[in-house]
Design a protein around this motif. Structure first.
Motif, PDB file in Angstrom:
ATOM      1  N   VAL A  54      21.466  -7.877 124.245  1.00  0.00           N
ATOM      2  CA  VAL A  54      22.257  -7.135 125.228  1.00  0.00           C
ATOM      3  C   VAL A  54      21.586  -5.778 125.404  1.00  0.00           C
ATOM      4  N   MET A  55      21.127  -5.507 126.615  1.00  0.00           N
ATOM      5  CA  MET A  55      20.327  -4.315 126.860  1.00  0.00           C
ATOM      6  C   MET A  55      21.226  -3.108 127.098  1.00  0.00           C
ATOM      7  N   LEU A  56      20.869  -2.002 126.382  1.00  0.00           N
ATOM      8  CA  LEU A  56      21.574  -0.732 126.568  1.00  0.00           C
ATOM      9  C   LEU A  56      20.640   0.263 127.246  1.00  0.00           C
ATOM     10  N   ASN A  57      20.819   1.553 127.016  1.00  0.00           N
ATOM     11  CA  ASN A  57      19.993   2.570 127.670  1.00  0.00           C
ATOM     12  C   ASN A  57      18.768   2.919 126.824  1.00  0.00           C
ATOM     13  N   ASN A  58      17.862   3.723 127.392  1.00  0.00           N
ATOM     14  CA  ASN A  58      16.607   4.087 126.732  1.00  0.00           C
ATOM     15  C   ASN A  58      16.812   5.256 125.766  1.00  0.00           C
ATOM     16  N   VAL A  59      16.114   5.174 124.624  1.00  0.00           N
ATOM     17  CA  VAL A  59      16.097   6.258 123.638  1.00  0.00           C
ATOM     18  C   VAL A  59      14.659   6.396 123.144  1.00  0.00           C
ATOM     19  N   PRO A  60      14.287   7.493 122.497  1.00  0.00           N
ATOM     20  CA  PRO A  60      12.948   7.606 121.908  1.00  0.00           C
ATOM     21  C   PRO A  60      12.785   6.611 120.749  1.00  0.00           C
ATOM     22  N   VAL A  61      11.515   6.218 120.534  1.00  0.00           N
ATOM     23  CA  VAL A  61      11.238   5.261 119.456  1.00  0.00           C
ATOM     24  C   VAL A  61      11.643   5.844 118.108  1.00  0.00           C
ATOM     25  N   TRP A  62      11.373   7.164 117.910  1.00  0.00           N
ATOM     26  CA  TRP A  62      11.703   7.766 116.614  1.00  0.00           C
ATOM     27  C   TRP A  62      13.192   7.672 116.312  1.00  0.00           C
ATOM     28  N   TYR A  63      14.036   7.841 117.357  1.00  0.00           N
ATOM     29  CA  TYR A  63      15.478   7.742 117.143  1.00  0.00           C
ATOM     30  C   TYR A  63      15.873   6.320 116.753  1.00  0.00           C
ATOM     31  N   GLU A  64      15.251   5.329 117.393  1.00  0.00           N
ATOM     32  CA  GLU A  64      15.576   3.938 117.091  1.00  0.00           C
ATOM     33  C   GLU A  64      15.181   3.592 115.668  1.00  0.00           C
ATOM     34  N   ILE A  65      14.001   4.081 115.219  1.00  0.00           N
ATOM     35  CA  ILE A  65      13.574   3.829 113.848  1.00  0.00           C
ATOM     36  C   ILE A  65      14.541   4.487 112.874  1.00  0.00           C
ATOM     37  N   TRP A  66      14.909   5.728 113.183  1.00  0.00           N
ATOM     38  CA  TRP A  66      15.854   6.447 112.325  1.00  0.00           C
ATOM     39  C   TRP A  66      17.200   5.723 112.268  1.00  0.00           C
ATOM     40  N   ARG A  67      17.676   5.238 113.423  1.00  0.00           N
ATOM     41  CA  ARG A  67      18.960   4.514 113.476  1.00  0.00           C
ATOM     42  C   ARG A  67      18.909   3.237 112.654  1.00  0.00           C
ATOM     43  N   GLN A  68      17.818   2.486 112.796  1.00  0.00           N
ATOM     44  CA  GLN A  68      17.692   1.232 112.066  1.00  0.00           C
ATOM     45  C   GLN A  68      17.633   1.477 110.568  1.00  0.00           C
ATOM     46  N   MET A  69      16.920   2.539 110.155  1.00  0.00           N
ATOM     47  CA  MET A  69      16.795   2.834 108.719  1.00  0.00           C
ATOM     48  C   MET A  69      18.143   3.219 108.121  1.00  0.00           C
ATOM     49  N   ASN A  70      19.009   3.842 108.913  1.00  0.00           N
ATOM     50  CA  ASN A  70      20.310   4.278 108.419  1.00  0.00           C
ATOM     51  C   ASN A  70      21.417   3.269 108.688  1.00  0.00           C
ATOM     52  N   GLY A  71      21.096   2.195 109.435  1.00  0.00           N
ATOM     53  CA  GLY A  71      22.104   1.172 109.709  1.00  0.00           C
ATOM     54  C   GLY A  71      23.182   1.618 110.663  1.00  0.00           C
TER      55      GLY A  71
END
Length: 444
Positions: free
Chosen positions: A409-426
Motif C-alpha cells: 500500500v503506497m503512502l507518501n515520499n520520505v527521505p531514505v535516511w528517515y525510512e531506515i531510521w523508522r525501520q530500525m526503531n520499528g
C-alpha cells in the motif's frame, strides 16, 4: 655536513621506506566517493509503503467459489457432469432419489390432493351450515319480535278489559245496593199492607235480577283478571322459549364456526404439506445456480447417501470480477483508507519490485483499496480488499483465484535516511505533507 648525510643514509632508511603506497590512495578515494554517494543516497526520496500478503479472490461474494448443497436427504443415482466441466445456470449436476419412507409412495401427491379436496368439501359444508344457522337465528329473532309484540298487545287488551269489567262490576254493585234498599222498603210496606203483592213481586224480581247482574259482573271481572295473568304468563313464556331457541342456535353456530376453523386449519396444513412435497420432488435434481466451472466433486459414488445441507460439488462462477484480499498488521491499519494506491505482485508472475521506487518496478500491477475490515481476522491481522486500478495496466487474465500475492500500500515520499531510521526503531509509517509529518487526523 658529511657526517649528517651519512647519519641520514644509515639511521633514516626505515623512515624513507614508510611512504604511502599508491593502491592505498586509490582505496581511500573509492571509500570517500562511496561514502559521499551513500550520504546522497540517504537524502533520495523513498515512497513509504505498508506490506501485506494474501491471495487472489473475487470482490463480490457471489463470484467466489461456492459449494452446492443438497436441500434434502437422498441417494445419488446419476452424475450429469464431470470435474472441470463448464455448466450453465440451470444445468442438472446430479440426480438423487428419496430415502425417507414417508415419501416412498409414487402416488403421494394425487392421494394428498384427494384428501385435500375432501377436506375442502367438508369445510364448504360447515360453511353452509354456518350460513343456515345465521339465517335461523335471524328468523327466530324476527319471530320473537312479532310474538312479543302480539303478546304485549294481548296483555294490553286484557288490562283494558279488566278495567272495563271492574268498572262494570262496581256499577252493578252500586245498582244492587240501590235495588236492595228499594226492596227492603217495599217489603216493609208490603208487610204493612200498603202495597199490593203484584207490585212487591215486581220489585222483588228486579232485586233478584240486580243480584244476578252483580254476580255476572263479578264473574266477568274475575275472568278478566285470569286473562290478564294468562297474558302476562304467555308473554314471559314467549320470551323464554325464543330466548332458549336463539341461544341454542347461537351455540350451534359457534360450535360449527369452531369446527369450520379447525377444518380450515387442517386444509391450510394439508396445502402446506402438499406444497412441501411438490417442492421436495423438484429437489431431486440438483441444479447449477450460476454459470461457471465445476471445480471439485465432494460426494462422488453412485448410491452414496447425502444428508440435508451436505455439499456435493464446488463451482467457480464465470466472472472477471477479480480482487485481492491482503492482510496487514494492526499498527498499520490506521494509515489505510479506501482509494489508496497499491502495487500487487502475483505468485508465478515474473516481477522485480522496488517497494520504495514503484516507477522502476517490473511485473507488478496497480490496485486501489476498496474496503478495509473493521475487525481483526482469524490470524490477528486486518484484511483489506484491493480492486484493479482502472488507471493502470489490467491484471492478467490467466490468474486463478486463490493464487498468492504480495502487496504494498503506497503512502507518501520520505527521505531514505528517515525510512531506515523508522525501520530500525520499528515505528509505523507516517504520512507526510510538504516535508512535515502529519497525523491522519491532522491531515484531514
Amino acid at each position: 655536513m658529511d657526517h649528517l648525510d651519512k647519519l641520514a643514509e644509515t639511521q633514516l632508511y626505515s623512515l624513507r621506506t614508510l611512504k604511502t603506497p599508491g593502491i592505498g590512495r586509490t582505496v581511500a578515494k573509492v571509500l570517500m566517493v562511496a561514502t559521499g554517494i551513500f550520504i546522497l543516497f540517504l537524502f533520495l526520496p523513498w515512497q513509504q509503503n505498508i506490506r501485506g500478503t494474501g491471495s487472489l479472490t473475487a470482490f463480490s461474494p457471489k463470484n467466489r467459489p461456492q459449494m452446492i448443497e443438497s436441500a434434502i436427504a437422498g441417494r445419488i443415482t446419476a452424475w450429469h457432469i464431470s470435474e472441470g466441466d463448464f455448466v450453465t445456470k440451470g444445468d442438472t449436476i446430479l440426480t438423487i432419489t428419496e430415502i425417507k419412507d414417508k415419501y416412498f409412495d409414487p402416488n403421494l401427491v394425487p392421494r394428498m390432493e384427494e384428501q385435500l379436496d375432501a377436506k375442502k368439501n367438508s369445510a364448504a359444508a360447515k360453511r353452509n351450515k354456518v350460513e343456515a344457522l345465521e339465517k335461523q337465528i335471524v328468523a327466530l329473532e324476527k319471530i320473537l319480535v312479532a310474538k312479543d309484540a302480539q303478546a304485549k298487545n294481548k296483555l294490553k287488551q286484557a288490562v283494558l278489559k279488566l278495567e272495563a269489567d271492574s268498572l262494570n262490576f262496581m256499577a252493578e254493585k252500586v245498582g244492587n245496593e240501590n235495588a236492595s234498599s228499594v226492596f227492603e222498603r217495599n217489603k216493609a210496606l208490603y208487610d204493612a199492607g200498603n202495597i199490593t203483592l203484584t207490585k212487591f213481586q215486581d220489585i222483588e224480581s228486579k232485586y233478584q235480577m240486580s243480584e244476578a247482574k252483580v254476580l255476572k259482573a263479578e264473574n266477568e271481572w274475575l275472568q278478566r283478571k285470569a286473562d290478564l295473568a294468562n297474558a302476562e304468563l304467555e308473554l314471559a313464556s314467549i320470551e323464554a322459549t325464543y330466548a332458549d331457541k336463539i341461544s341454542k342456535a347461537k351455540s350451534d353456530l359457534n360450535g360449527t364456526i369452531s369446527e369450520l376453523n379447525e377444518t380450515l386449519a387442517e386444509v391450510s396444513k394439508m396445502e402446506n404439506e402438499l406444497t412441501n412435497i411438490r417442492i421436495r420432488q423438484s429437489q431431486y435434481q440438483i441444479i447449477a445456480p450460476q454459470t461457471g466451472h465445476v471445480v471439485k466433486a465432494i460426494k462422488m459414488g453412485i448410491g452414496e447417501t447425502i444428508k440435508e445441507g451436505d455439499a456435493v460439488v464446488t463451482i467457480l462462477p464465470e466472472s472477471q470480477d477479480k480482487a485481492v484480499e491482503m492482510y496487514v498488521k494492526a499498527m498499520d491499519i490506521p494509515l489505510i483508507e479506501t482509494g489508496k494506491k497499491v502495487r500487487v505482485e502475483f505468485d508465478g508472475w515474473p516481477a522485480l519490485q522496488f517497494a520504495g521506487w514503484p516507477s522502476v518496478s517490473v511485473g507488478t500491477f496497480g490496485g486501489v483499496v476498496a474496503n478495509v475490515d473493521r475487525v481483526q481476522s482469524y490470524n490477528g491481522m486486518f484484511r483489506i480488499l484491493v480492486k484493479p486500478d482502472p488507471e493502470d495496466d489490467p491484471w492478467p487474465d490467466l490468474l486463478r483465484l486463490g493464487s498468492g500475492i504480495k502487496g504494498w500500500v503506497m503512502l507518501n515520499n520520505v527521505p531514505v535516511w528517515y525510512e531506515i531510521w523508522r525501520q530500525m526503531n520499528g515505528f509505523p509509517p507516517m504520512i507526510y505533507e510538504d516535508g512535515e509529518p502529519q497525523t491522519k487526523e491532522k491531515k484531514k
